[in-house]
Design a protein around this motif. Structure first.
Motif, mmCIF file in Angstrom:
data_model
loop_
_atom_site.group_PDB
_atom_site.id
_atom_site.type_symbol
_atom_site.label_atom_id
_atom_site.label_comp_id
_atom_site.label_asym_id
_atom_site.label_seq_id
_atom_site.Cartn_x
_atom_site.Cartn_y
_atom_site.Cartn_z
ATOM 1 N N ALA A 69 32.506 56.456 47.005
ATOM 2 C CA ALA A 69 31.718 55.513 47.563
ATOM 3 C C ALA A 69 31.935 54.125 46.939
ATOM 4 O O ALA A 69 32.153 53.074 47.633
ATOM 5 N N ASP A 70 32.265 54.153 45.822
ATOM 6 C CA ASP A 70 32.967 52.760 45.130
ATOM 7 C C ASP A 70 34.160 52.336 45.971
ATOM 8 O O ASP A 70 34.061 51.070 46.115
ATOM 9 N N THR A 71 35.069 52.923 46.115
ATOM 10 C CA THR A 71 36.317 52.849 46.980
ATOM 11 C C THR A 71 35.875 52.587 48.357
ATOM 12 O O THR A 71 36.513 51.469 48.629
ATOM 13 N N SER A 72 35.041 53.093 48.880
ATOM 14 C CA SER A 72 34.701 52.563 50.408
ATOM 15 C C SER A 72 34.294 51.236 50.393
ATOM 16 O O SER A 72 34.488 50.350 51.165
ATOM 17 N N GLY A 73 33.272 50.659 49.368
ATOM 18 C CA GLY A 73 32.887 49.434 49.245
ATOM 19 C C GLY A 73 33.961 48.307 48.761
ATOM 20 O O GLY A 73 34.182 47.253 49.515
ATOM 21 N N GLY A 74 34.854 48.854 48.096
ATOM 22 C CA GLY A 74 36.044 48.225 47.405
ATOM 23 C C GLY A 74 36.675 47.609 48.707
ATOM 24 O O GLY A 74 37.169 46.589 48.913
ATOM 25 N N TYR A 75 37.201 48.601 49.674
ATOM 26 C CA TYR A 75 38.085 48.510 50.845
ATOM 27 C C TYR A 75 37.128 47.711 51.886
ATOM 28 O O TYR A 75 37.875 46.757 52.615
ATOM 29 N N ALA A 76 35.942 47.906 52.014
ATOM 30 C CA ALA A 76 35.211 47.136 52.947
ATOM 31 C C ALA A 76 35.227 45.576 52.671
ATOM 32 O O ALA A 76 35.557 44.875 53.575
ATOM 33 N N ALA A 77 35.010 45.187 51.437
ATOM 34 C CA ALA A 77 35.254 43.806 50.826
ATOM 35 C C ALA A 77 36.654 43.243 51.139
ATOM 36 O O ALA A 77 36.731 42.081 51.613
ATOM 37 N N PHE A 78 37.655 44.099 50.879
ATOM 38 C CA PHE A 78 39.100 43.699 50.974
ATOM 39 C C PHE A 78 39.311 43.311 52.452
ATOM 40 O O PHE A 78 40.210 42.546 52.521
ATOM 41 N N THR A 79 38.731 44.081 53.359
ATOM 42 C CA THR A 79 38.912 43.653 54.811
ATOM 43 C C THR A 79 38.822 42.178 54.956
ATOM 44 O O THR A 79 39.264 41.763 55.976
ATOM 45 N N LEU A 80 37.874 41.519 54.130
ATOM 46 C CA LEU A 80 37.662 40.331 54.584
ATOM 47 C C LEU A 80 38.270 39.061 53.700
ATOM 48 O O LEU A 80 38.125 37.868 53.851
ATOM 49 N N PHE A 81 39.061 39.857 52.857
ATOM 50 C CA PHE A 81 39.661 38.996 51.815
ATOM 51 C C PHE A 81 40.991 38.205 52.319
ATOM 52 O O PHE A 81 41.737 38.981 53.357
#
Length: 151
Positions: A69-81
């Motif tokens: 769960a933590d990793t999916s959110g981190g990479y979801a954010a990273f897609t917009l960085f």
């Protein structure tokens, strides 16, 4: 609208950046997790069922559930960085709603608000059995965008 969002994918460059980063994560490799979808502001991670990721009653362990769960959110954010930035989790809270059972579990991280420094994501984890999904955990996460050190 939801159907269109389901079909949308991140650019090939962003997908490559996410997959390269994900492949460097020792824990995801140890667990046997894999990314199955990368879209702008949304990432799906699947973890197949096997004895090594369960607890004493045979359910997926809360640690494994929380980790994807933590990793999916981190990479979801990273897609917009932007390029030359990295992502770190500041905090997250997860509610375990039901025993996590199934052929696999699937974590879905979705950006709720992307800011200059902090990003907030929704976290959902589903137990999947014979194609049927059941929500087993949900949560919220705050991430920070950091500049990658120059080399």
């Amino acid at each position: 609208m939801e159907e269109q969002a389901q079909r949308e994918q991140a650019s090939p460059e962003i997908q490559a950046r996410i997959r390269t980063s994900f492949d460097r994560q020792g824990l995801m490799g140890l667990l046997g997790a894999r990314i199955t979808r990368i879209a702008p502001g949304r990432v799906h991670i699947v973890l197949p069922s096997r004895p090594e990721v369960t607890q004493q009653h045979g359910y997926f362990h809360a640690g494994a559930t929380s980790a994807i769960a933590d990793t999916s959110g981190g990479y979801a954010a990273f897609t917009l960085f932007p390029e030359n930035t990295d992502v770190l989790t500041v905090e997250y809270k997860i509610n375990l709603l039901a025993p996590a059972v199934g052929d696999h579990i699937e974590a879905v991280g979705t950006v709720l608000k992307s800011g200059r420094t902090l990003t907030v994501c929704q976290l959902e984890v589903f137990g999947v059995q014979d194609g049927r999904r059941s929500l087993v955990a949900n949560g919220q996460q705050t991430l920070i965008r950091v500049n990658r050190p120059e080399r």
